[in-house]
Scaffold this motif. Structure first.
Motif, short mmCIF file in Angstrom:
data_model
loop_
_atom_site.label_atom_id
_atom_site.label_comp_id
_atom_site.label_asym_id
_atom_site.label_seq_id
_atom_site.Cartn_x
_atom_site.Cartn_y
_atom_site.Cartn_z
N THR B 255 0.83 -1.21 0.00
CA THR B 255 0.00 0.00 0.00
C THR B 255 0.86 1.25 0.00
O THR B 255 0.67 2.15 -0.81
CB THR B 255 -0.92 0.01 1.23
OG1 THR B 255 -1.54 -1.26 1.32
CG2 THR B 255 -1.99 1.07 1.10
N VAL B 256 1.79 1.33 0.94
CA VAL B 256 2.63 2.52 1.02
C VAL B 256 3.51 2.65 -0.22
O VAL B 256 3.71 3.75 -0.74
CB VAL B 256 3.49 2.48 2.32
CG1 VAL B 256 4.50 3.60 2.32
CG2 VAL B 256 2.60 2.55 3.54
N GLY B 257 4.01 1.52 -0.68
CA GLY B 257 4.86 1.54 -1.87
C GLY B 257 4.15 2.09 -3.08
O GLY B 257 4.70 2.88 -3.84
N ARG B 258 2.89 1.68 -3.24
CA ARG B 258 2.15 2.17 -4.40
C ARG B 258 1.91 3.67 -4.32
O ARG B 258 1.93 4.36 -5.34
CB ARG B 258 0.81 1.46 -4.50
CG ARG B 258 0.87 0.14 -5.17
CD ARG B 258 -0.50 -0.53 -5.15
NE ARG B 258 -0.37 -1.96 -5.25
CZ ARG B 258 -0.59 -2.63 -6.37
NH1 ARG B 258 -0.93 -2.00 -7.46
NH2 ARG B 258 -0.46 -3.94 -6.39
N SER B 259 1.62 4.18 -3.11
CA SER B 259 1.32 5.61 -3.04
C SER B 259 2.57 6.46 -2.97
O SER B 259 2.59 7.55 -3.51
CB SER B 259 0.38 5.93 -1.87
OG SER B 259 0.40 4.91 -0.92
N PHE B 260 3.59 5.96 -2.30
CA PHE B 260 4.75 6.83 -2.10
C PHE B 260 5.96 6.47 -2.95
O PHE B 260 6.92 7.22 -2.99
CB PHE B 260 5.15 6.85 -0.62
CG PHE B 260 4.15 7.57 0.22
CD1 PHE B 260 3.27 6.87 1.01
CD2 PHE B 260 4.06 8.95 0.17
CE1 PHE B 260 2.31 7.54 1.77
CE2 PHE B 260 3.12 9.63 0.92
CZ PHE B 260 2.25 8.92 1.73
N GLY B 261 5.89 5.31 -3.59
CA GLY B 261 7.00 4.92 -4.44
C GLY B 261 7.42 6.00 -5.41
O GLY B 261 8.58 6.42 -5.42
N PRO B 262 6.46 6.47 -6.25
CA PRO B 262 6.83 7.52 -7.20
C PRO B 262 7.42 8.75 -6.50
O PRO B 262 8.35 9.36 -6.99
CB PRO B 262 5.51 7.87 -7.87
CG PRO B 262 4.67 6.67 -7.70
CD PRO B 262 5.09 6.03 -6.41
N ASP B 263 6.86 9.11 -5.32
CA ASP B 263 7.38 10.28 -4.61
C ASP B 263 8.82 10.09 -4.17
O ASP B 263 9.64 10.98 -4.27
CB ASP B 263 6.51 10.57 -3.37
CG ASP B 263 5.15 11.09 -3.78
OD1 ASP B 263 4.16 10.75 -3.10
OD2 ASP B 263 5.07 11.80 -4.79
N LEU B 264 9.10 8.89 -3.65
CA LEU B 264 10.47 8.61 -3.22
C LEU B 264 11.42 8.68 -4.40
O LEU B 264 12.52 9.21 -4.31
CB LEU B 264 10.54 7.21 -2.60
CG LEU B 264 10.23 7.12 -1.11
CD1 LEU B 264 10.09 5.67 -0.70
CD2 LEU B 264 11.31 7.80 -0.30
#
Lengths: 249, 306, 312
Positions: B255-264
């Motif tokens: 869940t976190v990866g999908r939402s914040f992956g691009p941001d990271l």
């Protein structure tokens, strides 16, 4: 002073609090037949698994021809000349006796990354395979499908398979287990023939065979070696009589 | 990247993880005790969702629907066990994979025949609707909290059952060495049926709980099944504790990866490349995680087998 | 292990396949040609799977990934203007080899049930990767501008030409696998399947041979993908769904694993059955599922097993 072929230094194996192999140390000289005896549950099979590379040890070392092989895989040890037989025979039932042994020859005869050509027609593999089969007494059984061999013949094939790897030391795991009187005499005769040409570490239960064959005997009780030496000396050792031979009057 | 959003996504990840745990717990026990690879566990979850939807529509109450759905899901699971699975315990894994694959094909089509291909929707129950203030400036849906809560309750129940009851002891022993347990005189067949039934009910419960927030449609269990496998593999087959840890890990990472992956990734590369790569890599994250875990521990984090 | 059990059946099958286009021409039925091509494409995939499944006992539940890789090699290259068949093949084989090497290195560290699940998961991983490739159609897939060109010419546009190309590919894959299975390498692979510990006891490290087999199987699977993309002139992530992987296993088992000829028959039987049943009812899967279960429970040796019973 001869350098030992196999040196085991304080080898240990435990499963949590249960210690199966307890700081075992011994050696095997080239050409010697060293027998390991001990009551059931003493940890003999675990020890063989550790020596052959099937089971990792918790501590201690195994030296073969001076090289530390403790971390090596079973296949790597076999290539250095440390081979074993299995109590429950590890033959391939669907292959013929010849092919079973030829496969062992194949492991040290050229690359097995060949994708063309039928190995069953290779004289370089079949020749040595047939020679080994003749040596163990299965010369006329080469074409039989291994699964159809008799129990005793399978045992012979098992030994042939181990011999085909051109070992320097043979680890034999109770080769006489479950044999009748006649058959065990044949196996003992076979081992007498092999003695001297190969170093042998023989794990056995059959006392008659052990004392007829062994140059040295070590006694394993609850994972510890409690006595080691010439057969006659071990036989007379009161500790040993108490722990083991006493039961076998 | 706001902290509030991070918190929400972490909560979502926990909720998803708890859901995964409910499905994984039954599956890991079935695997561990019976050495039975059951691909049909995912459709068990789907059946739970469909039954909940059906009974809720019929009775007008979600809780009544849930109460009816659970025993029905159990019944269907037991029928499957009787008709198909029972004959597969002694077979090799390939046979089990194929036969349970057949069950998936059958049930996915069967729900289509009974309820049609269009997704069903289930209204969130009155009592659990709306949002609640979790912390300053953070509103979170009550229903999702209810899922987390009930999931944790079930986890606690399972913990007590597995670790502090005689039945649990048999299950743990069976997961470690089933033939030995049978040799000790335990009625292994009955143990199998109990474990299987319980697992089926857990999966059905998960499906029923999730019905109000996801669309109930044919094939909804398939994707979840694969994720459940990832959980099992990471956690270690046969270990409920492993399933719990791995499920939460997978849920949060996904869940976190999908939402914040691009941001990271935006920290490291130009925005358009980051969002493209992020969208491609995000769904792959848990598989990469799985590969990494297996590389160092081929039997998972908490393997049950000796 | 008897390597060649069905030389007669294989010969008959290939002869039938070679003559099929004549039958199609005589009956004026273009559909026969297209389903024949489809059967051969999946036969290639199933045979490649049999290499590791039947002979190596590696139950890979992610084999469809290689079909997808082959298909997308065609799709992506075509989208950038590269239409040569050999370029497509080279790219497909290289990509498949890389994927197989990377995933095999991790998967083959595991055994039994773990292996099945990890191959399933890797298949899903690449499926999602394809779905995320918006530039190449994503979930909806990508329509190809045309078939691969052969040395500049569009001869493959012709159904007959494409059929014969596929037939040649099938024959090549079949013969290659036959050779591999009967070779030194094949013997080690089969020994590893029967008893991995025993192989170690004579000096073979199972992993080394399994990964080579896995890579070969993956590369051959990608050949099927290249052909599939060409036949449909369409590329989609659905080619590598896990359901597809399951269907591939079923085709191989239905025909008879560990025989190479079996998968050929299995692919034909599966696709024909699917064709027939889907005309009977739109809900044909409801019949297919139980059929699969019955085959597993009662006809484990597949069609080849049934034929063996009759002394063929």
């Amino acid at each position: 002073m001869t350098i030992p072929l196999l040196e085991v230094e304080t080898l240990r194996k435990n499963y949590g609090a249960l210690v199966v192999t307890d700081a075992v140390s011994f050696d095997v000289l080239p050409g010697e037949l060293h027998a390991i005896i001990g009551p059931n549950g003493a940890g003999k099979t675990t020890l063989i698994h550790q020596l052959s590379g099937m089971l990792p040890s918790n501590s201690g070392r195994v030296l073969f021809s001076g090289e530390d092989v403790t971390g090596l895989s079973m296949a790597a040890r076999v290539h250095r000349g440390l081979a074993r037989s299995f109590q429950i025979t590890s033959i391939i039932p669907a292959f013929t006796a010849r092919d079973n042994v030829a496969l062992a020859v194949q492991a040290r005869s050229g690359s097995s990354y060949r994708f063309f050509g039928d190995p069953r027609r290779e004289a370089a593999l079949n020749g040595p395979a047939e020679a080994v089969l003749a040596e163990v007494g299965l010369g006329d059984r080469a074409d039989r499908v291994a699964g159809t061999l008799s129990h005793g013949e399978k045992r012979q094939l098992e030994l042939a398979r181990a011999l085909a790897t051109e070992p320097k030391l043979l680890l034999l795991d109770e080769p006489l287990a479950g044999t009748g009187h006649e058959e065990s005499a044949a196996v003992v005769a076979m081992l007498k023939r092999l003695k001297g040409r190969y170093a042998i570490l023989l794990i056995e239960h059959d006392m008659e065979a052990v004392f007829a064959l062994a140059d040295r005997v070590s006694v394993l009780v609850y994972g510890k070696i409690i006595a080691s030496g010439a057969p006659a000396a071990v036989r007379a050792d009161p500790l040993v009589r108490q722990a083991y031979l006493g039961e076998d009057a | 990247m706001s902290t509030t959003l991070l918190f929400i996504q972490t909560l979502n990840g926990l909720q998803f993880g708890i859901l995964l745990f409910l499905v994984a717990a039954g599956l890991t026990l079935v695997f561990g005790v019976m050495d039975f690879i059951n691909l049909a566990h995912g459709v068990q979850y789907m059946v739970g969702a469909y039954l909940a939807a059906h009974f809720t529509a019929m009775t007008g109450s979600f809780f009544a629907g849930l109460a009816l759905a659970l025993p029905s899901a159990l019944a269907i699971g037991l029928v499957l066990e009787l008709l198909v699975f029972r004959h597969l315990y002694d077979r090799d894994h390939l046979d089990q994979v194929l036969a349970t694959f057949g069950v998936i094909l059958f049930l996915n089509e069967a729900v289509r025949v009974v309820w049609g291909s269009a997704p069903l929707s289930v209204p969130v129950p009155e009592m659990l609707s709306g949002s609640v203030r979790v912390m300053d400036g953070l509103l979170y849906p009550v229903y999702r909290l209810a899922i987390i809560g009930s999931g944790l309750a079930v986890a606690a129940l399972l913990y007590v059952l597995v670790n502090h009851t005689r039945l649990g002891m048999l299950v743990r022993a069976g997961a470690s060495d089933a033939p030995m347990v049978a040799a000790l005189g335990v009625n292994i067949r009955r143990l199998f049926t109990v474990v299987f039934g319980f697992g089926a009910m857990l999966a059905g419960f998960a499906g029923a709980m999730v019905a109000p927030i996801l669309s109930v449609e044919p094939g909804m269990g398939d994707n979840l099944l694969i994720l459940t496998f990832v959980v099992l593999v990471i956690g270690g087959i046969g270990s409920v504790r492993g399933a719990f840890v791995a499920a939460l890990l997978v849920g949060v990472v996904d869940t976190v990866g999908r939402s914040f992956g691009p941001d990271l990734l935006k920290l490291m590369m130009p925005p358009s490349a980051a969002s493209q790569t992020g969208r491609a890599v995000a769904p792959m994250l848990i598989y990469i995680l799985m590969a990494a875990v297996l590389y160092f521990r081929p039997a998972g984090l908490f393997p049950a087998k000796a | 292990m008897i390597a060649s059990r069905f030389p007669y059946v294989a010969a008959i099958a290939f002869a039938a396949l070679a003559l099929l286009p004549l039958g199609a021409m005589l009956s004026g039925d273009g559909f026969l040609l297209s389903i024949g091509t489809r059967v051969m494409i999946f036969a290639i995939a199933a045979i490649s799977l049999d290499l590791i499944l039947g002979y190596g006992a590696m139950v890979s539940f992610g084999h469809a990934a290689f079909i997808g890789i082959g298909a997308y090699a065609v799709g992506i290259l075509s989208a950038h203007g590269v239409t040569d068949l050999f370029a497509h093949l080279a790219a497909a084989l290289a990509a498949a080899a890389l994927f197989a090497l990377a995933t095999g290195a991790v998967s083959l560290r595991t055994k039994g049930v773990y292996f099945i699940m990890i191959t399933l998961a890797f298949g899903q991983m690449i499926y999602f990767l394809a779905v995320s490739l918006a530039a190449y159609g994503g979930d909806d897939g990508l329509t190809l501008p045309g078939r691969s060109t052969l040395l500049g010419s569009s001869v493959l546009k012709s159904p007959q030409a494409f059929y014969y190309l596929t037939l040649m590919a099938l024959a090549a894959v079949y013969l290659l696998c036959r050779a591999i299975v009967g070779s030194r390498f094949g013997r080690v692979l089969q020994g590893t399947r029967q008893n991995a510990v025993r192989m170690q006891a004579i000096g073979f490290e199972p992993f080394r041979y399994q990964i080579v087999a896995y890579v070969i199987a993956g590369m051959l699977g990608s050949v099927a993908g290249v052909l599939l993309a060409n036949q449909a002139e369409f590329v989609s992530p659905a080619y590598m769904s896990w359901q597809r992987s399951g269907e591939l296993i079923f085709m191989t088992v239905l025909g008879g694993i560990g025989t190479l000829t079996g998968p050929l028959i299995g692919a034909a039987a599966y696709l024909l059955l699917e064709e027939v049943l889907s005309h009977v009812t739109e809900h044909w899967k409801i019949l297919f599922g139980p059929f699969l279960i019955l085959v597993v429970l009662f006809a484990r040796g597949g069609i080849a097993g049934l034929l063996k019973g009759r002394g063929l």
